[in-house]
Design a protein around this motif. Structure first.
Motif, PDB file in Angstrom:
ATOM      1  N   PHE A  48       0.834  -1.205   0.000  1.00 55.35           N
ATOM      2  CA  PHE A  48       0.000   0.000   0.000  1.00 55.35           C
ATOM      3  C   PHE A  48       0.866   1.252   0.000  1.00 55.35           C
ATOM      4  CE2 PHE A  48      -2.469  -3.225   2.355  1.00 55.35           C
ATOM      5  CZ  PHE A  48      -3.544  -3.329   1.488  1.00 55.35           C
ATOM      6  N   PRO A  49       1.391   1.653  -1.156  1.00 54.94           N
ATOM      7  CA  PRO A  49       2.157   2.899  -1.196  1.00 54.94           C
ATOM      8  C   PRO A  49       1.273   4.087  -0.801  1.00 54.94           C
ATOM      9  CG  PRO A  49       2.328   1.694  -3.276  1.00 54.94           C
ATOM     10  CD  PRO A  49       1.323   0.990  -2.433  1.00 54.94           C
ATOM     11  N   ASP A  50       1.906   5.207  -0.479  1.00 52.59           N
ATOM     12  CA  ASP A  50       1.164   6.370   0.016  1.00 52.59           C
ATOM     13  C   ASP A  50       0.066   6.848  -0.925  1.00 52.59           C
ATOM     14  OD1 ASP A  50       2.370   6.524   2.428  1.00 52.59           O
ATOM     15  OD2 ASP A  50       3.880   7.974   1.817  1.00 52.59           O
ATOM     16  N   ASP A  51       0.377   6.981  -2.198  1.00 53.18           N
ATOM     17  CA  ASP A  51      -0.606   7.511  -3.150  1.00 53.18           C
ATOM     18  C   ASP A  51      -1.156   6.396  -4.022  1.00 53.18           C
ATOM     19  OD1 ASP A  51      -0.175  10.024  -2.162  1.00 53.18           O
ATOM     20  OD2 ASP A  51       1.415  10.468  -3.587  1.00 53.18           O
ATOM     21  N   SER A  52      -1.643   5.363  -3.401  1.00 56.50           N
ATOM     22  CA  SER A  52      -2.105   4.211  -4.149  1.00 56.50           C
ATOM     23  C   SER A  52      -3.619   4.167  -4.201  1.00 56.50           C
ATOM     24  CB  SER A  52      -1.532   2.952  -3.509  1.00 56.50           C
ATOM     25  OG  SER A  52      -2.435   1.917  -3.477  1.00 56.50           O
ATOM     26  N   ASP A  57      -9.016   2.368  -1.860  1.00 56.46           N
ATOM     27  CA  ASP A  57     -10.124   1.411  -1.930  1.00 56.46           C
ATOM     28  C   ASP A  57     -10.272   0.627  -0.630  1.00 56.46           C
ATOM     29  OD1 ASP A  57     -10.602   2.268  -4.491  1.00 56.46           O
ATOM     30  OD2 ASP A  57      -9.590   0.571  -5.454  1.00 56.46           O
ATOM     31  N   VAL A  58      -9.149   0.233  -0.040  1.00 60.29           N
ATOM     32  CA  VAL A  58      -9.201  -0.508   1.222  1.00 60.29           C
ATOM     33  C   VAL A  58      -9.820   0.361   2.314  1.00 60.29           C
ATOM     34  CG1 VAL A  58      -7.790  -1.486   3.068  1.00 60.29           C
ATOM     35  CG2 VAL A  58      -7.325  -2.084   0.701  1.00 60.29           C
ATOM     36  N   TRP A  59      -9.405   1.632   2.399  1.00 60.15           N
ATOM     37  CA  TRP A  59      -9.955   2.519   3.433  1.00 60.15           C
ATOM     38  C   TRP A  59     -11.435   2.804   3.194  1.00 60.15           C
ATOM     39  CZ3 TRP A  59      -8.238   3.062   8.010  1.00 60.15           C
ATOM     40  CH2 TRP A  59      -6.882   2.946   8.274  1.00 60.15           C
ATOM     41  N   ALA A  61     -13.583   0.750   1.687  1.00 61.65           N
ATOM     42  CA  ALA A  61     -14.313  -0.469   2.035  1.00 61.65           C
ATOM     43  C   ALA A  61     -14.425  -0.608   3.551  1.00 61.65           C
ATOM     44  CB  ALA A  61     -13.604  -1.684   1.438  1.00 61.65           C
ATOM     45  N   ARG A  62     -13.364  -0.280   4.255  1.00 60.99           N
ATOM     46  CA  ARG A  62     -13.379  -0.367   5.722  1.00 60.99           C
ATOM     47  C   ARG A  62     -14.390   0.626   6.301  1.00 60.99           C
ATOM     48  NH1 ARG A  62     -10.845   1.939  10.214  1.00 60.99           N
ATOM     49  NH2 ARG A  62     -10.365   0.442  11.838  1.00 60.99           N
ATOM     50  N   THR A  63     -14.415   1.830   5.763  1.00 59.63           N
ATOM     51  CA  THR A  63     -15.350   2.848   6.231  1.00 59.63           C
ATOM     52  C   THR A  63     -16.789   2.412   5.983  1.00 59.63           C
ATOM     53  OG1 THR A  63     -13.715   4.549   5.763  1.00 59.63           O
ATOM     54  CG2 THR A  63     -15.984   5.281   6.026  1.00 59.63           C
ATOM     55  N   ARG A  64     -17.066   1.860   4.789  1.00 59.61           N
ATOM     56  CA  ARG A  64     -18.419   1.384   4.490  1.00 59.61           C
ATOM     57  C   ARG A  64     -18.808   0.236   5.409  1.00 59.61           C
ATOM     58  NH1 ARG A  64     -16.806   2.257  -0.956  1.00 59.61           N
ATOM     59  NH2 ARG A  64     -16.211   0.067  -1.103  1.00 59.61           N
ATOM     60  N   TYR A  65     -17.876  -0.681   5.650  1.00 62.90           N
ATOM     61  CA  TYR A  65     -18.148  -1.825   6.523  1.00 62.90           C
ATOM     62  C   TYR A  65     -18.491  -1.354   7.934  1.00 62.90           C
ATOM     63  CZ  TYR A  65     -17.235  -5.790   9.562  1.00 62.90           C
ATOM     64  OH  TYR A  65     -17.336  -6.749  10.523  1.00 62.90           O
TER      65      TYR A  65
END
Length: 104
Positions: A48-52, A57-59, A61-65
């Motif tokens: 997960f590079p800084d500007d990836s 997308d992972v963050w 998805a986590r927020t939606r979950y």
């Protein structure tokens, strides 16, 4: 340095333990933890590079979950309040995240 946390790297912590005369099992555990933590951090930085876009997308998805989980918990709390006659722990939508008083 009173009140400040001092973070030691793996080799510095291991060297300090050896110098203090700690048992070899403690030194080995600290050394292994230092290698594992460093490897985990490097793996995450590669994945997960800084500007990836993947990191974003992972963050998202986590927020939606977490949002769905909170909605389910609120819904269950409200259903439980209806089942028990509204006398225990029902919270209104406005009071979400605050301490709620029982509904009369």
């Amino acid at each position: 340095m009173i009140g400040k946390a001092v973070v030691l790297s793996g080799p510095a912590a291991t060297g300090g333990l050896v110098w203090a005369g700690a048992p070899w099992s403690v030194v080995a555990v600290v050394a292994v933890l230092g290698v594992v933590v460093a490897g985990l951090i490097l793996t995450l930085l590669i994945a997960f590079p800084d500007d990836s876009e993947r990191k974003r997308d992972v963050w998202m998805a986590r927020t939606r979950y977490r949002g769905r989980r909170e909605e389910r918990a609120l819904r269950k709390r409200e259903e439980r309040a209806v089942e028990t006659g509204g006398t225990r722990g029902a919270c209104s939508a406005e009071a979400e995240g605050t301490r709620c008083s029982p509904v009369p």
